[in-house]
Structure formats: structure tokens, C-alpha cells
Design a protein around this motif. Structure first.
Motif, mmCIF file in Angstrom:
data_model
loop_
_atom_site.group_PDB
_atom_site.id
_atom_site.type_symbol
_atom_site.label_atom_id
_atom_site.label_comp_id
_atom_site.label_asym_id
_atom_site.label_seq_id
_atom_site.Cartn_x
_atom_site.Cartn_y
_atom_site.Cartn_z
ATOM 1 N N ARG A 159 0.792 -1.282 -0.173
ATOM 2 C CA ARG A 159 0.475 -0.288 -0.324
ATOM 3 C C ARG A 159 0.885 1.484 0.177
ATOM 4 O O ARG A 159 0.718 2.513 -0.859
ATOM 5 N N LEU A 160 2.096 1.325 0.900
ATOM 6 C CA LEU A 160 2.599 2.495 0.818
ATOM 7 C C LEU A 160 3.470 2.781 -0.322
ATOM 8 O O LEU A 160 3.540 3.666 -0.724
ATOM 9 N N GLN A 161 4.188 1.192 -1.359
ATOM 10 C CA GLN A 161 4.760 2.123 -2.105
ATOM 11 C C GLN A 161 4.037 2.405 -3.231
ATOM 12 O O GLN A 161 4.488 2.981 -4.104
ATOM 13 N N HIS A 162 2.628 2.080 -3.394
ATOM 14 C CA HIS A 162 1.650 2.301 -4.424
ATOM 15 C C HIS A 162 1.610 3.985 -3.741
ATOM 16 O O HIS A 162 0.198 4.217 -4.801
ATOM 17 N N GLN A 207 1.337 7.181 13.637
ATOM 18 C CA GLN A 207 1.256 6.588 12.536
ATOM 19 C C GLN A 207 1.722 6.604 11.133
ATOM 20 O O GLN A 207 2.745 6.689 10.650
ATOM 21 N N THR A 208 0.760 5.860 11.276
ATOM 22 C CA THR A 208 -0.050 5.663 9.731
ATOM 23 C C THR A 208 -0.169 6.809 8.744
ATOM 24 O O THR A 208 0.574 6.718 7.296
ATOM 25 N N GLN A 209 -1.004 7.900 9.442
ATOM 26 C CA GLN A 209 -0.655 8.629 8.563
ATOM 27 C C GLN A 209 0.633 9.611 8.224
ATOM 28 O O GLN A 209 1.246 9.760 7.679
ATOM 29 N N ARG A 210 1.158 9.250 9.333
ATOM 30 C CA ARG A 210 3.200 9.834 9.152
ATOM 31 C C ARG A 210 3.703 9.164 7.759
ATOM 32 O O ARG A 210 4.117 9.347 7.055
ATOM 33 N N GLU A 211 3.495 7.994 8.180
ATOM 34 C CA GLU A 211 4.015 6.539 7.289
ATOM 35 C C GLU A 211 3.599 6.755 6.016
ATOM 36 O O GLU A 211 4.187 7.012 4.583
ATOM 37 N N ILE A 237 2.564 10.459 4.567
ATOM 38 C CA ILE A 237 3.166 10.989 4.278
ATOM 39 C C ILE A 237 4.839 11.274 4.228
ATOM 40 O O ILE A 237 5.466 11.590 2.646
ATOM 41 N N GLU A 238 5.308 9.983 4.405
ATOM 42 C CA GLU A 238 6.866 10.123 3.913
ATOM 43 C C GLU A 238 6.556 9.623 3.149
ATOM 44 O O GLU A 238 7.677 9.756 1.221
ATOM 45 N N ALA A 239 5.990 8.764 2.441
ATOM 46 C CA ALA A 239 5.543 7.376 1.655
ATOM 47 C C ALA A 239 5.764 8.459 -0.124
ATOM 48 O O ALA A 239 5.911 7.693 -0.650
ATOM 49 N N CYS A 240 4.751 9.165 0.026
ATOM 50 C CA CYS A 240 4.423 9.674 -0.891
ATOM 51 C C CYS A 240 5.249 11.374 -1.323
ATOM 52 O O CYS A 240 4.771 11.729 -1.962
ATOM 53 N N VAL A 243 1.968 21.277 8.542
ATOM 54 C CA VAL A 243 0.915 19.715 8.213
ATOM 55 C C VAL A 243 0.570 19.450 9.207
ATOM 56 O O VAL A 243 1.082 19.130 10.514
ATOM 57 N N VAL A 244 -1.012 19.216 8.968
ATOM 58 C CA VAL A 244 -1.422 18.940 10.484
ATOM 59 C C VAL A 244 -1.931 17.503 10.344
ATOM 60 O O VAL A 244 -3.205 17.494 9.639
ATOM 61 N N VAL A 245 -1.577 16.789 11.268
ATOM 62 C CA VAL A 245 -2.675 15.216 11.523
ATOM 63 C C VAL A 245 -3.826 15.079 12.755
ATOM 64 O O VAL A 245 -2.977 15.650 13.774
#
Length: 248
Positions: free
Chosen positions: A104-107, A136-140, A142-145, A154-156
Motif C-alpha cells: 500500500r505504501l509503495q503505491h 503513525q499511519t498518516q506520518r508513514e 506522508i513520508e511514502a508520498c 502539515v496537521v495530523v
């Protein structure tokens, strides 16, 4: 709407700027392949993935007493046990979860035309990313894309006291950028959070991204504008600012 020009745009992330749903489907396909080739599941592989998808859609996450990894591994564990019977298989559940998550993160990528649009918009207005969800999910994602550099802030939601549609998170965003609610536009794909939140906070305008031509329920919040793609936003903003110029 007030007679000031747009000074800031708040963007949702999932299914607004990145195709989270599409990335998630690709992750599920990889898990189906794994279950069929390595573990010789047949139609049960698809049933398990469908069950997990339902569990994800109903997920209630409380960051103070749950780890997202444990919670989502449990979705897979339960789905496998419900489908296959027998004892719980945490090891297989972990394998499925981490394969789904990594695929999922790769795409999760920002398309080139979206990057270009954000770059151009930022020459004129302040840009802020406002996303609900577990920290954790949203920061991952943000980093992936690799989208952080396109925004002034950026506000989570999972890092704040309240998430969208609570007005407080929108006021927090306004304070970060040094703007008033009446200077801001909220852009997102979810009526109940993005649009309702923008309306609750008294933003200048709300823009609903309706990619699939969904007909909303009569009880749904009503956005100021509807577009089928985020790429239609620059032309829409020009028309909003043009109305301001004509009024003044």
C-alpha cells in the motif's frame, strides 16, 4: 462568503491528493497471491481480504490505548479465523498485515500533475495538509508520498485534541498560517469530515472532490463547490477570486 481573496488552502490527503483506496486494493491483491501460492488457500483468500476491508471501514481507533499495528494485525487474525476456523494464527496474520501495508505504501505517490499544481498554487497562497487518522499511519503515508515539502504546514488529526469535522482543528490550522477562517478553502473527498468541518469552522469555501459521481444523501452537508478531480482546483480558485474582484 466574504469579499476577501483566498489566502490559504487546506488539503485532505487520502483519496484527495493520493489514491489511498487504489493503493489499498493493490495491497489486498498481493495478500491474495501470497495466501494462494504459499498457503494454498483458494477462494478463502478473497473472502479473508473482503472481511479485513469491512473491519478497516468500521475501525474505531483510540490512540491512547491501542497500537495501530496490533489493531490491524488483529483484523487479519480474526478474518482468517472466521474464514478457516481452528486456532488463531497470529504469525500468518502479521505476514498478511505487513505485506498489505508495505505494498500500500509503495503505491501511495503524488502524481506529477498534482505536484505541479501544488507548486504553482503555493506561489499565490499558503498551503496546509490536514489529514485525519492515527499519527503513525498518516506520518508513514506522508513520508511514502514525499508530500511534506509542498506545504507550509502539515496537521495530523491523531496528534491533535480533536479531528475534522471539529472546528478547533481548523482554527488551529488558521493560527499556524496566520490567516482567518474567511481567508481559507478546504478541499477534500469526504462530506462528513472535510466539508462539514469547513462549514463548521466558517471557512470561505469548501470544495468536494467527487471522483465517482456519487449522489450524496439528502442529509449530507452541502459543499460550496463540487469537482471531479483536484486538478480542477486552480480554475475554480480563479473564478472565486474573480467574483471577489467584481464585487469590490
Amino acid at each position: 462568503m466574504g469579499l476577501s481573496r483566498v489566502r490559504a488552502i487546506f488539503f485532505d490527503l487520502d483519496n484527495t491528493l493520493i489514491d489511498t483506496a487504489g493503493a489499498s486494493r493493490r495491497g489486498m491483491l498481493e495478500v491474495i497471491k501470497l495466501l494462494q501460492s504459499k498457503y494454498h488457500y483458494k477462494e478463502e483468500a478473497e473472502i479473508i481480504c473482503d472481511k479485513v476491508q469491512v473491519k478497516l471501514s468500521k475501525e474505531c481507533f483510540h490512540p491512547y490505548n491501542t497500537c495501530i499495528t496490533d489493531l490491524r494485525t488483529s483484523h487479519w487474525e480474526e478474518a482468517i479465523q472466521e474464514t478457516k476456523g481452528g486456532a488463531a494464527n497470529r504469525k500468518l496474520a502479521e505476514e498478511c498485515y505487513f505485506l498489505w501495508k508495505s505494498t500500500r505504501l509503495q503505491h501511495m505517490t503524488l502524481a506529477e500533475d498534482v505536484k505541479a499544481m501544488l507548486t504553482e498554487l503555493r506561489k499565490e497562497v499558503r498551503l496546509l495538509l490536514l489529514t485525519n487518522g492515527d499519527r503513525q499511519t498518516q506520518r508513514e503515508k506522508i513520508e511514502a508520498c514525499a508530500c511534506q515539502s509542498y506545504f507550509d504546514a502539515v496537521v495530523v488529526g491523531g496528534e491533535q485534541r480533536e479531528e475534522k469535522p471539529a472546528p478547533s482543528i481548523f482554527y488551529y490550522c488558521c493560527n499556524l498560517l496566520g490567516v482567518q477562517p474567511g481567508d481559507c478553502v478546504m478541499v477534500g473527498d469526504t462530506l462528513e469530515t472535510d466539508i462539514q468541518g469547513g462549514l463548521n469552522a466558517g471557512l470561505k469555501a469548501t470544495v468536494w472532490i467527487n471522483k465517482n459521481g456519487i449522489v450524496p444523501l439528502k442529509s449530507s452537508p452541502v459543499p460550496h463547490y463540487i469537482v471531479s478531480s483536484v486538478l480542477e482546483l486552480p480554475a475554480l480558485l480563479r473564478s472565486i477570486d474573480c467574483k471577489v474582484s467584481m464585487s469590490t
